[in-house]
Design a protein around this motif. Sequence first.
Motif, PDB file in Angstrom:
ATOM      1  N   GLY A 335      12.868  10.881  23.188  1.00 54.72           N
ATOM      2  CA  GLY A 335      13.786  11.952  23.519  1.00 54.72           C
ATOM      3  C   GLY A 335      14.786  11.470  24.548  1.00 54.72           C
ATOM      4  O   GLY A 335      14.790  10.307  24.951  1.00 54.72           O
ATOM      5  N   TYR A 336      15.635  12.393  24.955  1.00 55.97           N
ATOM      6  CA  TYR A 336      16.683  12.046  25.919  1.00 55.97           C
ATOM      7  C   TYR A 336      16.934  13.246  26.814  1.00 55.97           C
ATOM      8  O   TYR A 336      16.848  14.403  26.371  1.00 55.97           O
ATOM      9  CB  TYR A 336      17.970  11.670  25.179  1.00 55.97           C
ATOM     10  CG  TYR A 336      19.227  11.790  26.015  1.00 55.97           C
ATOM     11  CD1 TYR A 336      19.547  10.817  26.958  1.00 55.97           C
ATOM     12  CD2 TYR A 336      20.064  12.888  25.883  1.00 55.97           C
ATOM     13  CE1 TYR A 336      20.694  10.938  27.748  1.00 55.97           C
ATOM     14  CE2 TYR A 336      21.216  13.012  26.661  1.00 55.97           C
ATOM     15  CZ  TYR A 336      21.519  12.034  27.587  1.00 55.97           C
ATOM     16  OH  TYR A 336      22.633  12.149  28.373  1.00 55.97           O
ATOM     17  N   THR A 346      17.401  16.218  23.959  1.00 51.82           N
ATOM     18  CA  THR A 346      17.029  15.960  22.563  1.00 51.82           C
ATOM     19  C   THR A 346      15.570  15.564  22.496  1.00 51.82           C
ATOM     20  O   THR A 346      14.989  15.090  23.478  1.00 51.82           O
ATOM     21  CB  THR A 346      17.872  14.828  21.938  1.00 51.82           C
ATOM     22  OG1 THR A 346      17.494  13.575  22.526  1.00 51.82           O
ATOM     23  CG2 THR A 346      19.355  15.061  22.135  1.00 51.82           C
ATOM     24  N   SER A 348      12.468  14.005  19.485  1.00 52.15           N
ATOM     25  CA  SER A 348      11.952  13.675  18.162  1.00 52.15           C
ATOM     26  C   SER A 348      10.637  14.418  17.994  1.00 52.15           C
ATOM     27  O   SER A 348       9.993  14.802  18.980  1.00 52.15           O
ATOM     28  CB  SER A 348      11.726  12.173  18.026  1.00 52.15           C
ATOM     29  OG  SER A 348      12.928  11.458  18.233  1.00 52.15           O
ATOM     30  N   THR A 357      16.651   6.464  17.063  1.00 45.82           N
ATOM     31  CA  THR A 357      17.367   7.622  17.592  1.00 45.82           C
ATOM     32  C   THR A 357      16.510   8.314  18.635  1.00 45.82           C
ATOM     33  O   THR A 357      15.315   8.024  18.771  1.00 45.82           O
ATOM     34  CB  THR A 357      17.700   8.637  16.481  1.00 45.82           C
ATOM     35  OG1 THR A 357      16.520   9.384  16.126  1.00 45.82           O
ATOM     36  CG2 THR A 357      18.240   7.943  15.239  1.00 45.82           C
ATOM     37  N   CYS A 360      16.922  15.139  17.686  1.00 45.26           N
ATOM     38  CA  CYS A 360      17.935  16.194  17.600  1.00 45.26           C
ATOM     39  C   CYS A 360      17.908  17.054  18.862  1.00 45.26           C
ATOM     40  O   CYS A 360      16.970  16.993  19.655  1.00 45.26           O
ATOM     41  CB  CYS A 360      17.676  17.071  16.378  1.00 45.26           C
ATOM     42  SG  CYS A 360      17.796  16.203  14.798  1.00 45.26           S
ATOM     43  N   ALA A 361      18.924  17.865  19.007  1.00 48.51           N
ATOM     44  CA  ALA A 361      19.013  18.753  20.163  1.00 48.51           C
ATOM     45  C   ALA A 361      17.821  19.701  20.204  1.00 48.51           C
ATOM     46  O   ALA A 361      17.357  20.199  19.173  1.00 48.51           O
ATOM     47  CB  ALA A 361      20.304  19.551  20.118  1.00 48.51           C
ATOM     48  N   LEU A 367      25.394  20.253  21.240  1.00 46.55           N
ATOM     49  CA  LEU A 367      25.864  18.925  21.615  1.00 46.55           C
ATOM     50  C   LEU A 367      27.196  18.627  20.936  1.00 46.55           C
ATOM     51  O   LEU A 367      27.462  19.099  19.834  1.00 46.55           O
ATOM     52  CB  LEU A 367      24.857  17.849  21.198  1.00 46.55           C
ATOM     53  CG  LEU A 367      23.424  17.956  21.699  1.00 46.55           C
ATOM     54  CD1 LEU A 367      22.574  16.836  21.108  1.00 46.55           C
ATOM     55  CD2 LEU A 367      23.378  17.902  23.221  1.00 46.55           C
ATOM     56  N   ILE A 410      26.386  11.205  16.943  1.00 44.39           N
ATOM     57  CA  ILE A 410      25.585  12.253  16.322  1.00 44.39           C
ATOM     58  C   ILE A 410      25.842  12.203  14.825  1.00 44.39           C
ATOM     59  O   ILE A 410      26.992  12.332  14.386  1.00 44.39           O
ATOM     60  CB  ILE A 410      25.955  13.646  16.867  1.00 44.39           C
ATOM     61  CG1 ILE A 410      25.894  13.663  18.402  1.00 44.39           C
ATOM     62  CG2 ILE A 410      25.024  14.711  16.298  1.00 44.39           C
ATOM     63  CD1 ILE A 410      26.418  14.944  19.024  1.00 44.39           C
ATOM     64  N   VAL A 416      20.679  11.918  17.259  1.00 43.18           N
ATOM     65  CA  VAL A 416      21.499  11.314  18.303  1.00 43.18           C
ATOM     66  C   VAL A 416      21.064   9.877  18.542  1.00 43.18           C
ATOM     67  O   VAL A 416      19.870   9.590  18.688  1.00 43.18           O
ATOM     68  CB  VAL A 416      21.381  12.121  19.614  1.00 43.18           C
ATOM     69  CG1 VAL A 416      22.164  11.453  20.732  1.00 43.18           C
ATOM     70  CG2 VAL A 416      21.869  13.554  19.393  1.00 43.18           C
TER      71      VAL A 416
END
Length: 545
Positions: A335-336, A346, A348, A357, A360-361, A367, A410, A416
């Motif tokens: 994640g981020y 974000t 996973s 990646t 997703c958000a 985003l 994206i 992402v």
Amino acid sequence: MAGGLGTSSIESDRSSTTCSKTVMELLARRAAEGASSGGLLVIRDRAELYRLKWAEIAELACAAADILAKRGVGPGDRVTLAAGNSLAWIVADFAVQIIGAVLVPLHTSLSPSQFAWQIQHSGSLLTIVDEALAPRLLAVAEMLNPAWEMLTLAATSNLCASGSVTAGRLRWQRTLETVTPDSLTSIVYTSGTSGDPKGVMLTQGNLAANALGIVAGFGRQPTDVRLNALPFSHAYGRMSDLLVSLAGDTWLALAQSRETYVRDAQLVQPTLMVAVPALLGRLQQGALAQFGPSDPAAIQKLLGGHVRGFISGGARLEPALLNYFAAQQTPVYEGYGLTEAAPVVTLSSPASYQAGTVGCAVPGIALKTITDGELLVHGPNVMAGYWQDAAATSEVLAGGWLHTGDLATIDGEGLVTLGGRKKEFIALATGKKVWPATIESLFDADSLIRQIMVIGEGERSLGALVVLKNTNAAEHDGPAVRQQVLAHLAAQLQHLAAHEQIRRVWLLPNPWTAEQNELTPKLTLRRPVILQRYADCVRQMFCDD
């Protein structure tokens, strides 16, 4: 502990927690649910698990809130907390919120002067502190407001026995009647990779929305048990372990220490583990050392046999490390996030996963990227601003979007992919630009290199300051050792472009540490500090370039 809070003492409807818009509403709902299935697992005497339901934790927090209120803490007051993870840390966190005050968690790795700066900057007049950290605060007491007080965590726990749970409940009820999603509840200081840290103002709504969004986006199983290792003083650990467990009504176990993490996992048998790449690297090394490279169940054997995955953030994850855990059938979901976003942006999940990646958000978050590739974030998780810094707030929240400073793409499915820091690239004399963190992440679990910082601003090629795992090699630094290290670097970087190759290296005998102010509390490099400290080494490295 008998009884919990009971539905008559804290009024809260029993509808879904998705209706909860504040952390206090989430906790009240858990406390009012006699059938609440989660809580905290505390390890005692190395082999005994002590279980506390959320209602029991809330009762302890009510008693602590009464004690803090009697010491003069009121709504809006800032209370600093400098301690390692524990039941007492969680009780203090919730107690401060019950009063309507503002928690300011301090990283335990701070120096005395850094403690003093953050206490003064936040305006805190009370610091709750681990006994081991008390001397650091006493050393700078004369730098603080004369009205400042210090209360040890042990004393707080002992005082809770004399605190009135009934009085605490009444205070909590008053808070529930007045608290809103916009109520300031925490000031979390950023790592400060350049310059002084900034105080990120997080609201009750920021934290609740992020926790509930993560549960919705990642999914929840009733049998989930997390084993915590990351500090609650960091937004990532507090959110992804503590508040997500509260929002999902699952169990959270506290590891006794970093050194006992594997032993604790054998006892707890966790299903999910929130980690950073450095921890995953240590787990991989432990599994390889104990079970060898060919055992497909090494991670399960190491960690209790019930792991269904890891959640990773805080730094880039090396592809080789990602592949190792995937082959072990214990996938790492990257994640981020950033503190200013409460912090998860974000994620996973088992339902949405693509290697390379950061997912997703989180549900509820929007985003977008702008012309230069910078990622912007909008949603209920975005901070209220920086404490006492209107100019920086206006800049980072320009146009109503959080400007992350991170470059990203994206794709059509919302996945992402990160591309480095917008302002942390190296501009070579050739005009080429290099994002050092991308290269450095390739050595997170390296067999030879313990730490590396890529440099080369304004030079014709890249160099690197390197700390080897075998420090004896650094002590006997010479052309032959450097050539061996350069050959190793070249082998690891052969898939990168020519301008991304490291042509020079300087070996350092001692690792960088947070205690020496060379790393942030989440172990990110403080590049300006390291560059200044080793300026002579850098000059010598590039003297003939």
